[in-house]
Design a protein around this motif. Structure first.
Motif, PDB file in Angstrom:
ATOM      1  N   ASP A  99      39.024  37.442  14.994  1.00 11.78           N
ATOM      2  CA  ASP A  99      40.062  36.507  14.285  1.00 11.78           C
ATOM      3  C   ASP A  99      40.137  36.682  12.720  1.00 11.78           C
ATOM      4  OD1 ASP A  99      39.737  34.704  16.369  1.00 11.78           O
ATOM      5  OD2 ASP A  99      38.006  33.594  15.629  1.00 11.78           O
ATOM      6  N   GLU A 100      39.086  37.421  12.155  1.00 13.38           N
ATOM      7  CA  GLU A 100      39.233  37.790  10.780  1.00 13.38           C
ATOM      8  C   GLU A 100      40.600  38.987  10.733  1.00 13.38           C
ATOM      9  OE1 GLU A 100      35.904  39.820   9.258  1.00 13.38           O
ATOM     10  OE2 GLU A 100      34.671  37.875   8.996  1.00 13.38           O
ATOM     11  N   LYS A 101      40.835  39.798  11.596  1.00  8.81           N
ATOM     12  CA  LYS A 101      41.862  40.751  11.706  1.00  8.81           C
ATOM     13  C   LYS A 101      42.987  40.237  11.888  1.00  8.81           C
ATOM     14  CE  LYS A 101      43.077  45.084  13.976  1.00  8.81           C
ATOM     15  NZ  LYS A 101      44.510  44.836  13.476  1.00  8.81           N
ATOM     16  N   GLU A 133      25.943  37.575  22.084  1.00  4.25           N
ATOM     17  CA  GLU A 133      25.983  37.856  20.452  1.00  4.25           C
ATOM     18  C   GLU A 133      26.884  38.884  20.009  1.00  4.25           C
ATOM     19  OE1 GLU A 133      21.894  39.033  19.426  1.00  4.25           O
ATOM     20  OE2 GLU A 133      21.106  36.907  19.608  1.00  4.25           O
ATOM     21  N   GLU A 134      27.169  39.924  20.777  1.00  4.80           N
ATOM     22  CA  GLU A 134      27.892  40.748  20.647  1.00  4.80           C
ATOM     23  C   GLU A 134      29.334  40.233  20.749  1.00  4.80           C
ATOM     24  OE1 GLU A 134      27.208  44.237  22.945  1.00  4.80           O
ATOM     25  OE2 GLU A 134      25.506  44.856  21.995  1.00  4.80           O
ATOM     26  N   LEU A 135      29.622  39.601  21.706  1.00  2.13           N
ATOM     27  CA  LEU A 135      30.917  38.819  22.142  1.00  2.13           C
ATOM     28  C   LEU A 135      31.238  37.888  20.880  1.00  2.13           C
ATOM     29  CD1 LEU A 135      33.208  38.462  23.863  1.00  2.13           C
ATOM     30  CD2 LEU A 135      31.995  36.621  24.897  1.00  2.13           C
ATOM     31  N   THR A 136      30.155  37.203  20.405  1.00  2.00           N
ATOM     32  CA  THR A 136      30.677  36.314  19.135  1.00  2.00           C
ATOM     33  C   THR A 136      30.882  37.064  18.090  1.00  2.00           C
ATOM     34  OG1 THR A 136      28.769  34.668  20.344  1.00  2.00           O
ATOM     35  CG2 THR A 136      29.594  34.324  17.790  1.00  2.00           C
ATOM     36  N   GLU A 137      30.328  38.343  17.731  1.00  4.18           N
ATOM     37  CA  GLU A 137      30.661  39.039  16.651  1.00  4.18           C
ATOM     38  C   GLU A 137      32.145  39.540  16.850  1.00  4.18           C
ATOM     39  OE1 GLU A 137      30.433  41.016  12.906  1.00  4.18           O
ATOM     40  OE2 GLU A 137      29.155  39.407  13.856  1.00  4.18           O
ATOM     41  N   LEU A 138      32.287  39.948  17.990  1.00  4.47           N
ATOM     42  CA  LEU A 138      33.636  40.628  18.318  1.00  4.47           C
ATOM     43  C   LEU A 138      34.852  39.602  18.210  1.00  4.47           C
ATOM     44  CD1 LEU A 138      32.920  43.040  21.420  1.00  4.47           C
ATOM     45  CD2 LEU A 138      33.510  43.673  19.020  1.00  4.47           C
TER      46      LEU A 138
END
Length: 104
Positions: free
Chosen positions: A61-63, A51-56
């Motif tokens: 990607d956004e950045k 989950e943390e990896l997905t969020e990172l």
């Protein structure tokens, strides 16, 4: 030795064997419970890490998109400035060519 003493010793031995068997059974159960709890903890940690990896990845990607957009705008500005400068130089060059043709 009296019959009662022999019976008492036999009962004590039977009770000791039963206690050892119960302790062995309890220790096996405790070991199985610990293994189950350990596997559950590892699975929970793996899920949390995923989950943390997905969020990172999402944040990265956004950045990257934001940074790319900023760079794109900056490059467009530089391109426009270079184009304007080139057009100004083109006009000067054309005027110079015309002047040399006329003067020769």
């Amino acid at each position: 030795m009296s019959f009662e003493a022999i019976t008492s010793i036999a009962d004590a031995e039977a009770n000791a064997k039963a206690a050892v068997a119960a302790a062995e059974l309890k220790s096996k159960q405790m070991l199985a419970d610990a293994e189950t709890a350990g596997k559950a903890a590892i699975e929970a940690a793996a899920v949390k890490a995923e989950e943390e990896l997905t969020e990172l990845r999402r944040k990265a990607d956004e950045k990257a998109k934001t940074d790319a957009g900023g760079l794109s705008g900056e490059l467009e500005n530089k391109k426009a400035a270079l184009r304007a400068k080139a057009e100004a130089n083109l006009e000067k060059a054309a005027a110079l060519v015309v002047e040399r043709i006329v003067n020769n």
